[in-house]
Design an enzyme around this catalytic site. Structure first.
Site, PDB file in Angstrom:
ATOM      1  N   ASP A  48     108.051   6.418  49.603  1.00  0.00           N
ATOM      2  CA  ASP A  48     107.547   6.914  48.319  1.00  0.00           C
ATOM      3  C   ASP A  48     108.665   6.732  47.322  1.00  0.00           C
ATOM      4  O   ASP A  48     109.554   7.468  47.530  1.00  0.00           O
ATOM      5  CB  ASP A  48     106.555   7.856  48.376  1.00  0.00           C
ATOM      6  CG  ASP A  48     105.704   8.147  47.397  1.00  0.00           C
ATOM      7  OD1 ASP A  48     105.246   7.250  46.890  1.00  0.00           O
ATOM      8  OD2 ASP A  48     105.537   9.613  47.058  1.00  0.00           O
ATOM      9  N   ASN A 106      95.909   1.803  48.072  1.00  0.00           N
ATOM     10  CA  ASN A 106      96.622   1.056  47.093  1.00  0.00           C
ATOM     11  C   ASN A 106      96.051   0.043  46.323  1.00  0.00           C
ATOM     12  O   ASN A 106      96.510  -0.463  45.302  1.00  0.00           O
ATOM     13  CB  ASN A 106      98.050   0.330  47.771  1.00  0.00           C
ATOM     14  CG  ASN A 106      99.003   1.658  48.247  1.00  0.00           C
ATOM     15  OD1 ASN A 106      99.830   1.506  49.073  1.00  0.00           O
ATOM     16  ND2 ASN A 106      99.003   2.798  47.487  1.00  0.00           N
TER      17      ASN A 106
END
Length: 222
Positions: free
Chosen positions: A2, A50
Site C-alpha cells: 500500500d 480495486n
C-alpha cells in the site's frame, strides 16, 4: 503493498509513477525473501475492490502486470521461483489469464520459493465461492452437511496447496487487513509500517522478519 499513490502524490507525480516504483519494490522483495528463509511470499497485487478505481488507473495497473510477467518471468524461472496466482481469475481479460497460465506452467517445478500474486482477490469473495461450492455439493447429495468442517473449507480455498501465512506485513501506516486472507491469516503475526510500498526494501523486509522472530506464538493454547 500500500502507498503507491501517496508516494507519487508527495512528489507531484501521476499515480502511475507510484505504481511503477511499486514494481521495483516487488523485485526487491522477491530477491530478498529467499535469503531470509521465506518459502512462500504472497503479494496482494489487485483486490476485488480495486475495480472501483478510475478506469484509466485500472488499465494502467493491468498493463503493468502484463509488463511484469513478460519481462520478469524468465528471470524468476532462472532463479528457481515458482509462481502461483489466487483470486477470481475469470474476471480478468483473456490475454492476461493466458499469461498467468504460461507463467505458472513454466515455473511449476521450481523449489527455491513460491511467489503468489493475489489478483482480483478478496477474502469475502473467496469464502463466498467456497460456501456456494459446499452448498451445491450438499444439494446434489455428494456431500453430507454434517461433514462440513474447517478441513472441508480449506480444501476449497484458493490457497489449498499453500501453508497459512506466518507473517502479514501492511505498509503505508494503514492498520487493517482489507479483505486479505482472512481465513488463512487467523494466527498470522501482523507487522504495520509507516513506510510507503515504493520505499520498501531489503532492510524493511529484514526488519519485519526480525520482529516476527521475537513474537511468542501461542495459537490460543496458553
Amino acid at each position: 503493498m500500500d502507498g503507491n499513490g501517496r508516494w507519487a502524490k508527495k512528489r507531484h507525480l501521476p499515480r502511475l509513477a507510484g505504481h511503477r516504483k511499486g514494481v521495483e519494490a516487488v523485485r526487491r522483495a522477491v530477491e530478498t525473501a529467499p535469503t531470509l528463509g521465506i518459502e512462500v511470499l504472497t503479494l496482494y497485487a489487485f483486490s476485488s475492490e480495486n475495480w472501483r478505481r478510475p478506469a484509466d488507473e485500472v488499465s494502467d495497473l493491468m498493463g503493468l502486470l502484463r509488463h511484469y510477467l513478460r519481462t520478469e518471468i524468465a528471470e524468476l524461472h532462472r532463479n528457481g521461483i515458482r509462481m502461483r496466482f489466487i483470486g477470481d481469475l475469470s474476471g480478468l481479460n483473456g490475454d492476461l489469464v493466458t499469461l498467468l497460465g504460461e507463467a505458472a506452467e513454466l515455473t511449476r517445478d521450481n523449489t527455491k520459493m513460491t511467489l503468489v500474486l493475489a489478483l482480483n482477490y478478496g477474502s469475502h469473495d473467496e469464502l463466498t465461492r467456497v460456501v456456494r461450492e459446499l452448498a451445491t455439493a450438499a444439494l446434489e447429495g455428494t456431500l453430507d452437511p454434517a461433514a462440513i468442517d474447517a478441513a472441508a473449507i480449506e480444501a476449497r480455498l484458493d490457497t489449498v496447496d499453500l501453508p497459512p501465512p506466518d507473517l502479514l506485513i501492511r505498509t503505508s501506516g494503514e492498520q487493517r487487513l482489507s479483505n486479505f486472507l482472512l481465513w488463512q491469516a487467523a494466527y498470522a503475526e501482523l507487522v504495520f509500517t509507516d513506510e510507503l510500498w515504493p520505499d520498501f526494501n531489503a532492510a524493511s523486509l529484514t526488519a519485519a522478519v526480525t520482529a516476527f522472530g521475537t513474537r511468542d506464538r501461542r495459537y490460543g493454547g496458553r
